[in-house]
Each structure stands twice: as C-alpha cells, then as structure tokens.
Design a protein around this motif. Structure first.
Motif, PDB file in Angstrom:
ATOM      1  N   ALA A  71      29.545  48.705  34.234  1.00  0.00           N
ATOM      2  CA  ALA A  71      28.219  48.070  34.268  1.00  0.00           C
ATOM      3  C   ALA A  71      28.165  46.848  33.361  1.00  0.00           C
ATOM      4  O   ALA A  71      27.530  45.848  33.683  1.00  0.00           O
ATOM      5  N   THR A  72      28.861  46.921  32.212  1.00  0.00           N
ATOM      6  CA  THR A  72      28.811  45.791  31.281  1.00  0.00           C
ATOM      7  C   THR A  72      29.919  44.784  31.552  1.00  0.00           C
ATOM      8  O   THR A  72      30.016  43.764  30.877  1.00  0.00           O
ATOM      9  N   GLY A  73      30.805  45.084  32.535  1.00  0.00           N
ATOM     10  CA  GLY A  73      31.860  44.130  32.875  1.00  0.00           C
ATOM     11  C   GLY A  73      33.053  44.179  31.943  1.00  0.00           C
ATOM     12  O   GLY A  73      33.910  43.308  31.980  1.00  0.00           O
ATOM     13  N   SER A  74      33.153  45.212  31.097  1.00  0.00           N
ATOM     14  CA  SER A  74      34.263  45.254  30.139  1.00  0.00           C
ATOM     15  C   SER A  74      35.332  46.262  30.539  1.00  0.00           C
ATOM     16  O   SER A  74      36.233  46.551  29.760  1.00  0.00           O
ATOM     17  N   LEU A  75      35.242  46.794  31.742  1.00  0.00           N
ATOM     18  CA  LEU A  75      36.224  47.793  32.182  1.00  0.00           C
ATOM     19  C   LEU A  75      37.604  47.143  32.316  1.00  0.00           C
ATOM     20  O   LEU A  75      37.760  46.181  33.047  1.00  0.00           O
ATOM     21  N   PRO A  76      38.610  47.649  31.583  1.00  0.00           N
ATOM     22  CA  PRO A  76      39.931  47.022  31.679  1.00  0.00           C
ATOM     23  C   PRO A  76      40.671  47.484  32.927  1.00  0.00           C
ATOM     24  O   PRO A  76      40.571  48.640  33.327  1.00  0.00           O
ATOM     25  N   SER A  77      41.390  46.559  33.551  1.00  0.00           N
ATOM     26  CA  SER A  77      42.341  46.967  34.592  1.00  0.00           C
ATOM     27  C   SER A  77      43.499  47.663  33.884  1.00  0.00           C
ATOM     28  O   SER A  77      43.884  47.268  32.789  1.00  0.00           O
ATOM     29  N   LEU A  78      44.037  48.718  34.482  1.00  0.00           N
ATOM     30  CA  LEU A  78      45.076  49.494  33.789  1.00  0.00           C
ATOM     31  C   LEU A  78      46.444  48.839  33.887  1.00  0.00           C
ATOM     32  O   LEU A  78      47.346  49.162  33.140  1.00  0.00           O
ATOM     33  N   LYS A  79      46.620  47.928  34.835  1.00  0.00           N
ATOM     34  CA  LYS A  79      47.961  47.410  35.080  1.00  0.00           C
ATOM     35  C   LYS A  79      48.039  45.891  35.024  1.00  0.00           C
ATOM     36  O   LYS A  79      48.977  45.321  35.526  1.00  0.00           O
ATOM     37  N   SER A  80      47.071  45.212  34.453  1.00  0.00           N
ATOM     38  CA  SER A  80      47.091  43.754  34.542  1.00  0.00           C
ATOM     39  C   SER A  80      47.120  43.079  33.183  1.00  0.00           C
ATOM     40  O   SER A  80      46.413  42.112  32.956  1.00  0.00           O
ATOM     41  N   GLU A  81      47.960  43.615  32.274  1.00  0.00           N
ATOM     42  CA  GLU A  81      48.202  42.900  31.023  1.00  0.00           C
ATOM     43  C   GLU A  81      46.914  42.529  30.302  1.00  0.00           C
ATOM     44  O   GLU A  81      46.680  41.391  29.951  1.00  0.00           O
ATOM     45  N   GLY A  82      46.010  43.503  30.117  1.00  0.00           N
ATOM     46  CA  GLY A  82      44.841  43.262  29.287  1.00  0.00           C
ATOM     47  C   GLY A  82      43.686  42.567  29.985  1.00  0.00           C
ATOM     48  O   GLY A  82      42.659  42.299  29.365  1.00  0.00           O
ATOM     49  N   LEU A  83      43.824  42.229  31.268  1.00  0.00           N
ATOM     50  CA  LEU A  83      42.697  41.629  31.980  1.00  0.00           C
ATOM     51  C   LEU A  83      41.659  42.707  32.292  1.00  0.00           C
ATOM     52  O   LEU A  83      42.002  43.862  32.527  1.00  0.00           O
ATOM     53  N   THR A  84      40.385  42.322  32.306  1.00  0.00           N
ATOM     54  CA  THR A  84      39.370  43.274  32.732  1.00  0.00           C
ATOM     55  C   THR A  84      39.236  43.205  34.251  1.00  0.00           C
ATOM     56  O   THR A  84      39.676  42.249  34.886  1.00  0.00           O
ATOM     57  N   VAL A  85      38.607  44.246  34.800  1.00  0.00           N
ATOM     58  CA  VAL A  85      38.358  44.276  36.240  1.00  0.00           C
ATOM     59  C   VAL A  85      37.551  43.040  36.648  1.00  0.00           C
ATOM     60  O   VAL A  85      37.825  42.397  37.660  1.00  0.00           O
ATOM     61  N   ALA A  86      36.572  42.701  35.803  1.00  0.00           N
ATOM     62  CA  ALA A  86      35.725  41.544  36.098  1.00  0.00           C
ATOM     63  C   ALA A  86      36.558  40.263  36.158  1.00  0.00           C
ATOM     64  O   ALA A  86      36.330  39.404  37.012  1.00  0.00           O
ATOM     65  N   GLU A  87      37.550  40.164  35.264  1.00  0.00           N
ATOM     66  CA  GLU A  87      38.389  38.960  35.268  1.00  0.00           C
ATOM     67  C   GLU A  87      39.282  38.890  36.504  1.00  0.00           C
ATOM     68  O   GLU A  87      39.498  37.803  37.062  1.00  0.00           O
ATOM     69  N   VAL A  88      39.802  40.046  36.913  1.00  0.00           N
ATOM     70  CA  VAL A  88      40.615  40.074  38.133  1.00  0.00           C
ATOM     71  C   VAL A  88      39.772  39.603  39.313  1.00  0.00           C
ATOM     72  O   VAL A  88      40.194  38.751  40.109  1.00  0.00           O
ATOM     73  N   VAL A  89      38.546  40.125  39.397  1.00  0.00           N
ATOM     74  CA  VAL A  89      37.658  39.756  40.501  1.00  0.00           C
ATOM     75  C   VAL A  89      37.314  38.271  40.429  1.00  0.00           C
ATOM     76  O   VAL A  89      37.363  37.558  41.433  1.00  0.00           O
ATOM     77  N   ARG A  90      36.994  37.798  39.223  1.00  0.00           N
ATOM     78  CA  ARG A  90      36.652  36.378  39.072  1.00  0.00           C
ATOM     79  C   ARG A  90      37.808  35.486  39.496  1.00  0.00           C
ATOM     80  O   ARG A  90      37.610  34.419  40.051  1.00  0.00           O
ATOM     81  N   GLY A  91      39.039  35.942  39.221  1.00  0.00           N
ATOM     82  CA  GLY A  91      40.197  35.138  39.583  1.00  0.00           C
ATOM     83  C   GLY A  91      40.446  35.092  41.080  1.00  0.00           C
ATOM     84  O   GLY A  91      40.991  34.120  41.591  1.00  0.00           O
ATOM     85  N   LYS A  92      40.084  36.159  41.797  1.00  0.00           N
ATOM     86  CA  LYS A  92      40.477  36.284  43.201  1.00  0.00           C
ATOM     87  C   LYS A  92      39.335  36.074  44.184  1.00  0.00           C
ATOM     88  O   LYS A  92      39.555  35.623  45.302  1.00  0.00           O
ATOM     89  N   LEU A  93      38.113  36.460  43.783  1.00  0.00           N
ATOM     90  CA  LEU A  93      37.004  36.454  44.734  1.00  0.00           C
ATOM     91  C   LEU A  93      36.724  35.062  45.309  1.00  0.00           C
ATOM     92  O   LEU A  93      36.499  34.940  46.514  1.00  0.00           O
ATOM     93  N   PRO A  94      36.741  33.996  44.475  1.00  0.00           N
ATOM     94  CA  PRO A  94      36.441  32.678  45.042  1.00  0.00           C
ATOM     95  C   PRO A  94      37.368  32.316  46.200  1.00  0.00           C
ATOM     96  O   PRO A  94      36.914  31.783  47.218  1.00  0.00           O
ATOM     97  N   THR A  95      38.652  32.621  46.061  1.00  0.00           N
ATOM     98  CA  THR A  95      39.600  32.338  47.141  1.00  0.00           C
ATOM     99  C   THR A  95      39.202  33.072  48.413  1.00  0.00           C
ATOM    100  O   THR A  95      39.153  32.493  49.499  1.00  0.00           O
TER     101      THR A  95
END
Lengths: 303, 511
Positions: A71-95
């Motif tokens: 909910a707060t956007g701080s959930l870490p991805s377990l396999k992406s070198e310290g990136l949060t889920v929100a960051e993974v989405v931000r990186g990919k969703l625009p494409t």
C-alpha cells in the motif's frame, strides 16, 4: 449514474485486497521458493536470505507486512537487487502502456474501418474481410510475430527484427499485438452492423429519407460500437500491461515478461504487486467500457 | 531511406568497437560474492578481477591483480604481491587491505554468499562463515599495501583457480556500506576489472565501458559492451542474422539443422555433464545392484547420435577430462549383466516388476532423452518408467526434498579441477541430493583434498570417482555437453575453452 460510478470505485479497494490476499496465498502454496536453485545453497545462507526477505515469519505477520508495504509502495522485489515492486513497475509500465496504446489505436481504426467497409460493400469485399479476420483471430501471436520479423526484418530488411528504442522498433510488435484485436473488433462490429440494418430506428431514419451512408454513420455505427466497447474493457487492460509473447519475440522491455518471470522466480512480492496492478487496470477499463456503452446506447441504464 | 540509414548505422558500428552479445537472461545480481550463475559470471568477468586471472585459452592461472606469488613448500601459505599502482575505477588507490576486507566480506554470515564455503581451506574461514569464529582469526593478512598472505589449514590444489573465481573478487566496501544492495548500480559500483557499468536497464540491456584505471587499459580495444537478456533463442538467432549481435552463447536447438551451416556456428567441448540422480533412500534404489543395472542397460550412443547430434560425448564417467585429470572409464553397456544384477536384486522377469518415476524439468530435449532411456529400460529390464515433467522450481524442490525416484540433472564445473564434480557427492553435501553416503568415498575425497603431491591428488579423485561410476552408481552419467554458439566473423581475440568463458579485454572487432 454518479452513484453507480461511486459505488464501483468504493468497491474497488476491497476487490483489490481480496485479490492481493489470494495472490499472497497462491504464491506461497506453490512448491519451490525464491532461493531454490540448481546449486543448492548452504542451509545457513538460505536461512539468512529467507530471514532478510521476512519469509521466516508466521504467515499472518507476512500478510500484514506485505499488504502494508504494498500500500505504501515500499514492498521490495525479492529478486531484483534491492529494487521495490513499485520501481520495477515504474521502469516497465510506460513501455507497455505506450506499446499497448499504439496497438489499441491501430486495432480500433483498422477493425472499425474493415467492419464499415464490409457493411458498405457487401459481396466479395465483405466475404474476403470475413475470411481474413477469421484467420487473424485464429493465428496466435507467437506465429504472427516471428513471421512478420522474418518477412519484414530478415528478408526485406526494412525493420529491425527485435529491440526497443526507436520508432522503427515499435512497428512490428504493435502490428503483432494489433492484428488479432483488430480482427476481433472487425468481426464484432460487422455482426452488430448487420443486426442494426433492420432495427426500428434505422428503418425510421431511412423512412425520413436519409441516405445509406448517413444512416450507417449516424445511427448504425453507434449501436455497433456496444459489443466492441464491452470487448475493449478487458482487452485494453491486457494490452496495456504487456503481452509476454510479443515482448519475448521482439525483446520489448515491458511488464508482460515480469508477470511470467516473477512467478517462475517465485518472487512472491512482485507476483502480488503485478496481480494487484492488473486487477486495478481491469476494474478501471471495465468501468470505462460500461460508461462508454451507456453513452453509445441510450437504452442502457446503469444501476 | 531506411535501408540507407541501416547501412550508415552498420558502417558506424563497424568502425566503433562496440561488442553486443546475448547474455540470455537478466542477471539476478551483479554482486560477485552472491552470484551463482553463468549469466552473472560473464558480467563479473568484465567488471572485476581477482588476484589471479585465467589464460583465455588454457585457463591456466596467470597474473591478475597480483603480479606474482609464492607458495610455501608445504602448500599452505600463499604470498601474493600486488601490481604497482593499482587503482579502483574511480581512481582511488587499491591496497592489500582492501582485498583482505573483501574476502572477509565474502565470508561474513551477513553476506550470505552461496559460494563462501569454497574458501573453507583458509584457516578460520569456516568458523567465521558459520558465525562461530572471529574475522581476525581468518588466515588472510595484509602486512603492507602490496602484499596479501593467505594461510590454508590444508593444502588445496585448486586454490589459484579460486583466486580467479568471483567469490574472491575485491568489492568496494565503502560503496556497499553507503548503498546497501544497490552498490552494484551504475555510478555506485567502484570496481577493479577491465570494464565498468555504464547503464543497467533491467530486462532491457546492460552496457559497460572500459575502466580508465584498470592496469591493462592500454590493451583493451573494445569501447563498449552491450549485454542483452534475450531468453528466446529464435529472437536471438534473428538478431544475429541481421548483424545486430556479435555473439550468442547458445543456439535455438529446434533450428539446429539450419544454424549449424552458418559460418558463425561453433561447437567445442564443455566442462559440464548430463546425468541422472537416483534416490538412494527409496527402494529399490537403496540396492546398488539395481542402480548399476539401470546404468548398464543404457546405450548412450543413441542419445548423442540420434537425439543430440552436435558432438556431445557419451559418458559413463562424471568429470570431463581436463588438464592432467583422466576420469575413470566407467562401465560400458552390458545388457546381460544388467538383467542378471536386477534379477539378483529380486526384480525384473521372475521377480517384482521395476516401477519408478523419472523426473525432469520442462524441456523438449530432456523429454526426448527420458523417453529414449525409459524405452531402453523397458526393453532390457522390463521396467515400467513413468515420466514426470515439472516446472523448474518444483523440480528443484522435489530433488532437494528427495521426493523423486530418478531425476535428470546436470552440472557445470565452477573451476578447472575434479573437486567441483567429485566433491559434491560427500555425505550430506548440499548438492548431493541423492541421500547417498559412502564412508570409503568420503575418506578418499578427504585424502584428495589434503594431498600435496599433484599427481597423487588427482589419483585420489580418480579413485573416488571410480566408486561413483563403477561401483555405487548414486548417479548415472549420460553425456558430456558441448558449447554451441554463434560468433560474428568480425570478432577477434577469441579463444575457445571448455568453460566458454571469453574475457572481454582480449576481444576486438575487425573492420
């Protein structure tokens, strides 16, 4: 209608919470974990990694923590070198949004265009379009994509066979995504157009002395859009979150691959984040489609 | 116009030393201490360097960060002398203390490095790694800025190989302290290798540029390296044909008949073996005669000549021959002996029928091989084998929990030594995964690990491996892999080797 929208919007968070919980439970129910690899980890190392990810806690506590940090956007991805889920989405969703929206626009224009052409010129054109769209619906994208890449990329040398970055990279994946959707739209709209040919208000319009073209444009098309709009709701949510097949074939760095990879990697957090994202988009697109249907067909009452 | 643009782009690419290759998937990490895979190791080789480097063709140890070293007569004290004027990629001086701190970080329990146990030969390393000992007690010292002294608890014939392996690569501790897990991101990562990370777009591309402070900078000819994470080999093959990538380390196996005629196709022996694990805790595989019978019944030639066809070597041994090591020959196909052994164990015609499951992870090749072997077992031994196909993680989990009868497996050697293949079968080893335990094997392995005489050391490993593949059969070796890939003809400085490892500092592109 406002009350209807409000109720749907108020219900959405609850639906998403249930969805997140189901994703949470399913991800953990599947055998294998994020740190199971071909090369077995020493037990202490594995335990340390599980603890770091909080996967050693009791399930209710894990659930609370993941929901709260999602909910707060701080959930870490377990396999992406310290990136949060929100960051993974931000990186990919625009494409994915960009590619999906392009494909959607192309499909809409081509599909409706084909339906109108068929309705306007029944006979050979109509039958040809019916056969063509049937084929386009039936052929899967994992065939269309490679064939386009071979023909336009390798044989003719006009376009890059894969990659992302320029306008030339957009064409093949957008076409591959758009072709089956355009065909579906064309078939839905063509069928609906056929039905409207004898509708009461169309007969009235003809009786008033309106020409075929105007009747088609003003009275029949509007009704023919109804099934197309109903189809577009879920189709848009699918296109906008990326297609794993098209992303793999054309090496597009979109969100579709993350859906598959997160499940294969047992990245429980990313699985949950993406499921919720897809759910939210689906809710939004369906609501938009319902509203659009109500606008297109005055007989529809939302309640 | 587009063709013209493409032509211009290709010409530009021709003059620019920009090497583009398919790294096949997104690296799980760029931290050399926590990585385990080949995809990650390729990038580590670009960004980092150990005390020792490996010769690109022979893989023999040669100077890396250390310009020379001495080994004490009893084989337990290694003294490394660092090159003069070593600097991190940001220009700050690199000292022997930095190296010591890096090794301690690799060992520290908090790092949770999967490969840390490789450093166990070092005095005090295992205790410290397991949280029972003190960092100060670990046998690594840095008496001055250019000398590193490593003291081993026992001689270790492959220690120099370890000094070229990513678990021993120096890492920037200040950056790790400042950025945590994100120290590997561009800009954060100070490194000691020939290239530095320029861009990392997850699942899109990783770009590296030369490290201006690397000691061998003058010889580096590539100006940029791009690693693409293309999992789909068909896509990769199209990109290769279009000239958009210079190297793909695998090929689309379904298109082998087409690919192998391409002038860029190469095939070379690989340091990897394909084998079956037998669950030695489950009857009937608790009986070594049954295991042996299963191995004797297989005609491996059928697999390599009819299914695989690319030069894979049928193998009744586990460790690919390398250097001075010659593996035992194993036992050739002998159907009569197989039937006899099985009957002795009380199975087969006249006894209980042999029923079992054969587990493999999803792949066409694994299925074809499993079908071929199951039909041979059926024909020779009357065995009823059910094929069980599992998705990767489920397959790993089943194997880990010993919930299988027979499981397909493979192993790629980490470094050029029999230890990496033979050592995993020690009682209770994490990669054993068969439940097999044999006191005689463990004793031989221990002797091999502590033996100082190189020839006798290899002989001990050979004896230990003989128990595996000629007597006990907790595993059934099937074949030795080959490397198959595609390389653009412009690539120079390329050396074939069994690890298919190609240090980028030696590569360049011809006009």
């Amino acid at each position: 209608m406002n009350a209807y929208i409000l109720r749907r919007l108020l219900l959405a968070p609850l639906v998403l919470l249930v969805l997140a919980t189901v994703a949470f439970a399913l991800a953990r129910a599947v055998p294998g974990g994020p740190y199971d690899e071909e090369r077995a980890l020493p037990p202490a190392v594995r335990a340390a990694q599980m603890a770091r990810a909080g996967l050693d806690r009791p399930l209710p506590e894990q659930w609370l923590r993941t929901i709260a940090s999602l909910a707060t956007g701080s959930l870490p991805s377990l396999k992406s070198e310290g990136l949060t889920v929100a960051e993974v989405v931000r990186g990919k969703l625009p494409t994915s949004l960009f590619l999906g929206a392009t494909a959607l626009a192309v499909a809409l224009v081509a599909g409706l265009g084909a339906a109108l052409a068929g309705a306007h010129r029944s006979g050979l054109v109509d039958r040809g379009l019916a056969a063509g769209t049937m084929a386009a619906v039936a052929i899967p994208t994992f065939v269309i994509g490679p064939v386009l890449a071979l023909a336009l990329g390798l044989w003719l040398g006009w376009l890059p066979v894969a990659g992302w970055g320029g306008f030339q990279h957009l064409l093949l994946p957008a076409a591959t995504l758009a072709i089956p959707v355009a065909a579906r739209i064309a078939r839905l709209a063509r069928g609906a157009l056929a039905e409207t040919a004898h509708a009461d208000h169309v007969r009235t319009a003809r009786a008033k002395g309106l020409g075929d073209g105007l009747v088609l444009w003003r009275h029949r098309l509007r009704l023919a859009l109804v099934p197309v709009l109903a189809f577009l709701g879920p189709a848009a949510a699918y296109l906008l979150t990326g297609s794993v097949v098209v992303e793999q074939v054309f090496q597009v760095p979109g969100l579709g691959t993350e859906f598959i990879q997160s499940a294969l990697n047992r990245d429980h957090n990313l699985v949950m984040g993406l499921t919720v994202l897809y759910g939210a988009l689906l809710i939004a697109c369906n609501l938009a489609a319902d509203l659009a249907v109500a606008v297109a067909d005055p007989r529809v009452r939302l309640a | 116009v587009r063709v013209l643009l493409l032509a211009v782009a290709l010409t530009l690419a021709a003059t620019e030393q920009h090497f583009i290759f398919n790294n096949e998937s997104e690296p799980k990490t760029l931290d050399p201490h926590t990585m385990t895979g080949i995809v990650e190791a390729r990038l580590a080789l670009a960004q980092h360097e150990g005390l020792v480097a490996l010769h690109p063709a022979t893989l023999a140890p040669q100077p890396g960060l250390a310009e020379h070293w001495t080994i004490s007569a009893d084989g337990t004290v290694y003294t490394f002398h660092l090159r003069d004027g070593l600097r991190w990629s940001d220009g700050t001086p690199f000292t022997a203390q930095d190296l010591r701190a890096s090794w301690l970080r690799a060992l520290a329990p908090a790092t949770a490095a999967p490969y840390a146990e490789l450093l166990d030969p070092i005095v005090g390393a295992q205790a410290f790694r397991e949280g029972k000992g003190d960092a100060a007690a670990v046998g690594i010292s840095a008496p001055d800025t250019r000398t590193v002294i490593v003291t081993l608890a026992r001689p270790c014939g492959y220690f120099l190989q370890l000094c070229a392996f990513h678990i021993t690569f120096p890492v920037p501790l200040a950056a790790i302290q400042a950025h945590g897990e994100r120290w590997t991101q561009p800009g954060n990562a100070r490194v000691m290798g020939p290239f530095v990370l320029d861009r990392w777009l997850p699942r899109e591309r990783i770009e590296l540029v030369p490290n201006p402070h690397w000691h061998g900078r003058a010889e580096v000819r590539l100006t940029r390296i791009t690693a693409l994470p293309i999992a789909d080999q068909d896509t990769s093959w199209r990109l290769f044909q279009q000239g958009a990538i210079h190297w793909m380390p695998s090929i689309p196996l379904a298109k082998w008949d087409e690919v192998r005629w391409h002038p860029g196709y190469y095939v070379s022996p690989h340091f990897a073996t394909y084998f079956y694990r037998l669950n030695c805790t489950r009857p009937p595989f608790t009986d070594a005669r049954v295991r042996r019978a299963l191995s004797l019944a297989i005609d491996r030639e059928v697999l390599t000549s009819q299914i695989l066809r690319a030069g894979q070597v049928p193998a009744t041994w586990l460790t690919p021959a390398h250097g001075d090591y010659r593996p035992p020959t194993g036992l050739a196909t002998d159907r009569d002996a197989a039937r006899r052994l099985l009957a002795e164990a009380g199975y087969g015609p006249g006894g209980a029928p042999l029923r079992c499951e054969l587990l493999f992870n999803t792949s066409d090749a694994h299925r074809q091989i499993a079908e071929a072997i199951a039909s041979q077992w059926k024909a020779v031994l009357g065995a009823e084998v059910t094929l069980v196909n599992r998705e990767w993680k489920m397959y790993i989990a089943d194997m880990d929990r010993l919930e299988y009868d027979i499981a397909r497996a493979s192993w790629v050697g980490d470094f050029l030594d029999p230890e990496t293949f033979v050592g995993m079968w020690v009682t209770g080893g994490g990669n054993n995964r068969t439940g097999w335990s044999h006191a005689g094997f463990d004793a031989l392995l221990n002797e091999a690990r502590t033996e100082r005489d190189p020839a006798r050391r290899l002989e001990r490993y050979r004896e230990a491996e003989r128990i595996l593949v000629e007597e006990q059969f907790p595993i059934i070796p099937l074949y030795i892999y080959v490397n198959q890939g595609l390389l653009a003809d412009r690539v120079r400085g390329w050396h074939e080797n069994v690890r298919d490892e190609h240090p980028f500092q030696h590569l360049w592109l011809a006009e």
